[in-house]
Design a protein around this motif. Structure first.
Motif, PDB file in Angstrom:
ATOM      1  N   LEU A 147       5.115 -13.449  19.253  1.00  0.00           N
ATOM      2  CA  LEU A 147       5.314 -13.758  17.843  1.00  0.00           C
ATOM      3  C   LEU A 147       4.560 -12.712  17.039  1.00  0.00           C
ATOM      4  N   ASN A 148       5.288 -11.827  16.398  1.00  0.00           N
ATOM      5  CA  ASN A 148       4.676 -10.749  15.635  1.00  0.00           C
ATOM      6  C   ASN A 148       4.948 -10.957  14.151  1.00  0.00           C
ATOM      7  N   MET A 149       3.874 -11.041  13.377  1.00  0.00           N
ATOM      8  CA  MET A 149       3.996 -11.121  11.923  1.00  0.00           C
ATOM      9  C   MET A 149       3.577  -9.780  11.341  1.00  0.00           C
ATOM     10  N   VAL A 150       4.438  -9.207  10.506  1.00  0.00           N
ATOM     11  CA  VAL A 150       4.179  -7.900   9.919  1.00  0.00           C
ATOM     12  C   VAL A 150       4.346  -8.008   8.410  1.00  0.00           C
ATOM     13  N   ASN A 151       3.361  -7.495   7.664  1.00  0.00           N
ATOM     14  CA  ASN A 151       3.445  -7.459   6.208  1.00  0.00           C
ATOM     15  C   ASN A 151       3.390  -6.004   5.763  1.00  0.00           C
ATOM     16  N   ALA A 152       4.310  -5.611   4.894  1.00  0.00           N
ATOM     17  CA  ALA A 152       4.411  -4.213   4.489  1.00  0.00           C
ATOM     18  C   ALA A 152       4.703  -4.101   3.002  1.00  0.00           C
ATOM     19  N   ILE A 153       4.207  -3.017   2.410  1.00  0.00           N
ATOM     20  CA  ILE A 153       4.479  -2.735   1.009  1.00  0.00           C
ATOM     21  C   ILE A 153       4.987  -1.297   0.896  1.00  0.00           C
ATOM     22  N   PHE A 154       6.100  -1.128   0.195  1.00  0.00           N
ATOM     23  CA  PHE A 154       6.696   0.184  -0.040  1.00  0.00           C
ATOM     24  C   PHE A 154       6.566   0.484  -1.527  1.00  0.00           C
ATOM     25  N   LEU A 155       5.880   1.593  -1.866  1.00  0.00           N
ATOM     26  CA  LEU A 155       5.522   1.888  -3.252  1.00  0.00           C
ATOM     27  C   LEU A 155       6.081   3.232  -3.692  1.00  0.00           C
ATOM     28  N   THR A 156       6.555   3.279  -4.943  1.00  0.00           N
ATOM     29  CA  THR A 156       6.902   4.571  -5.499  1.00  0.00           C
ATOM     30  C   THR A 156       5.625   5.388  -5.706  1.00  0.00           C
ATOM     31  N   GLU A 157       5.743   6.703  -5.624  1.00  0.00           N
ATOM     32  CA  GLU A 157       4.559   7.564  -5.704  1.00  0.00           C
ATOM     33  C   GLU A 157       3.867   7.443  -7.056  1.00  0.00           C
ATOM     34  N   LYS A 158       4.654   7.101  -8.098  1.00  0.00           N
ATOM     35  CA  LYS A 158       4.094   7.010  -9.448  1.00  0.00           C
ATOM     36  C   LYS A 158       3.222   5.769  -9.619  1.00  0.00           C
ATOM     37  N   LEU A 159       3.451   4.754  -8.792  1.00  0.00           N
ATOM     38  CA  LEU A 159       2.715   3.504  -8.933  1.00  0.00           C
ATOM     39  C   LEU A 159       1.412   3.598  -8.148  1.00  0.00           C
ATOM     40  N   LYS A 160       0.323   3.417  -8.838  1.00  0.00           N
ATOM     41  CA  LYS A 160      -0.983   3.518  -8.197  1.00  0.00           C
ATOM     42  C   LYS A 160      -1.612   2.130  -8.084  1.00  0.00           C
ATOM     43  N   PRO A 161      -1.472   1.486  -6.949  1.00  0.00           N
ATOM     44  CA  PRO A 161      -2.074   0.147  -6.813  1.00  0.00           C
ATOM     45  C   PRO A 161      -3.590   0.241  -6.794  1.00  0.00           C
ATOM     46  N   LEU A 162      -4.213  -0.836  -7.239  1.00  0.00           N
ATOM     47  CA  LEU A 162      -5.665  -0.895  -7.232  1.00  0.00           C
ATOM     48  C   LEU A 162      -6.194  -0.888  -5.801  1.00  0.00           C
ATOM     49  N   LYS A 163      -7.275  -0.162  -5.596  1.00  0.00           N
ATOM     50  CA  LYS A 163      -7.870  -0.093  -4.263  1.00  0.00           C
ATOM     51  C   LYS A 163      -8.287  -1.490  -3.786  1.00  0.00           C
TER      52      LYS A 163
END
Length: 420
Positions: A137-153
């Motif tokens: 049972l493998n749970m994977v969480n992923a986020i794909f972001l545009t280069e312009k979007l700078k998520p908070l550290k």
């Protein structure tokens, strides 16, 4: 105008297993076939168990919303995939948006704090993915972001620590390339089980958040392929189809619920996964759907007993693909899909909302699970013929993890010959 992003939820289930939330203490302590919990997980189990009642409530409330949208079709989804993705999203939500998400997941915020919820999901993911369970049972969480979007550290650090989040830079202005990157990743993580998850991406998309679950399990007592034969399955009063029907005679966990007029058979997978097969009497499916709650599962668990049965169960593959924004809105998660959204915990600014939530799940059921079990056992049968239970009309299939008391998958099989 808010910037929008997609949430994509995926469940891939191989050979009939899903995660879900059962009430605690569902085990029969005297049943030697029940696997023992791993004692070194006790701290994690306590954190997980705080989520159990709420995750179960969410699972069955969401089930009721799905069947309203597709009342006469196969249904298959992973409640744990959906709740995990939105708990992760709540990390970056603020004010009313965060409250709606967590309350929409059925948490009472006067009884449990957001930090406790996040810690519980963190431990749930770790326990479900633990190799000692003997269930893949493998749970994977992923986020794909545009280069312009700078998520908070802080958001990325927390999401990585709590949800093992993987982050990727994606050029959404080139939708074809973005779709290929995301779909290739999903296909690889689900061992080829889920393909083409996203399509027709909006070039204005700035972020895609995904939660993926892959399950692979083997029946504790496999069915013999030579006993599988083609038999009739009665979809409704006018429709009959031919299906490959597996057959096994032996002692099974069994219960007949007189109040709901349904037969319950429990089958174990090797490891910690369990399937409840629920066959309502003719004309009783709607009553079962409308009244199914976690307390029902608890009652079944408490009343199961070993009974010699001649069991017929179809061999089938189904999948479900849903755009679930509307269903979640009906459950109180509203602002995050509108210009009222406050996801400033992700980027530091409020210019972000969710445009679409896609959930895709698949399930294969066959004689072995996926691999033949190594052990051989001979059962001594009485000479009298045992009663026959045949799943030859629409039924429910619920897959649970016993170590975490979690509801992994919920399925309603109306026509096993229709794959999607």
């Amino acid at each position: 105008m808010k910037t929008t992003f997609y949430i994509s939820l995926l469940l891939a289930g191989l050979n009939a297993v899903v995660h879900g939330q059962l009430p605690p203490n569902q085990h029969n302590e005297h049943d030697p076939n029940e696997p023992k919990h791993h004692t070194h997980h006790s701290g994690e189990a306590i954190a997980c168990l705080k989520l159990v009642p709420n995750n179960a409530d969410f699972a069955f409330q969401f089930f009721k919303e799905v069947i309203l949208e597709v009342p006469h079709k196969n249904v298959f989804f992973s409640p744990v995939s959906i709740s995990t993705a939105f708990a992760m999203l709540a990390l970056g939500a603020r004010s009313a948006t965060q409250t709606q998400i967590l309350e929409g997941l059925t948490f009472n915020l006067t009884e449990i704090q957001e930090k406790e919820i996040q810690a519980g999901f963190h431990n749930l993911i770790h326990m479900l993915s633990h190799p000692e369970s003997r269930v893949q049972l493998n749970m994977v969480n992923a986020i794909f972001l545009t280069e312009k979007l700078k998520p908070l550290k802080t958001f990325l650090d927390d999401a990585k620590a709590l949800y093992q989040l993987e982050a990727f830079t994606t050029d959404f202005s080139n939708p074809r390339e973005a779709e290929k990157q995301i779909n290739d990743y999903v296909e690889r993580k689900t061992h080829g089980k889920i393909t083409n998850l996203v399509k027709d991406l909006d070039p204005q998309t700035v972020m895609l958040l995904g939660s993926f679950v892959f399950f692979k399990g083997n029946w504790e007592k496999s069915f013999k392929p030579e006993h599988t034969e083609e038999r009739e399955f009665f979809v409704d009063a006018e429709t009959t189809v031919k299906v490959p029907m597996m057959h096994q005679t032996g002692k099974f966990d069994f219960y007949f619920d007189e109040d709901l007029s349904c037969t319950v058979v429990r089958l174990h997978y090797n490891g910690s996964a369990t399937a409840f097969l629920v066959l309502p009497a003719k004309g009783k499916m709607k009553q079962l759907e409308q009244t199914l709650v976690k307390e029902t599962i608890q009652e079944w668990s408490d009343n199961l007993f070993k009974r010699l049965l001649s069991l017929y169960f179809p061999k089938f593959s189904i999948s479900g693909s849903y755009e679930i924004t509307n269903m979640l809105s009906k459950m109180g998660i509203v602002d995050v899909f509108t210009d009222q959204a406050d996801l400033s915990g992700i980027t530091g600014t409020p210019e972000l909302k969710v445009s679409k939530v896609v959930h895709k799940a698949s399930l294969d059921v066959d004689e072995r699970g996926t691999e033949a079990a190594a052990a051989t056992a001979a059962e001594i049968m009485t000479m009298s013929l045992p009663p026959t239970i045949e799943f030859n009309r629409p039924f429910l299939m619920l897959i649970f993890d016993r170590d975490t008391n979690s509801t992994l998958f919920i399925g309603k099989i109306v026509n096993p010959t229709i794959t999607s």
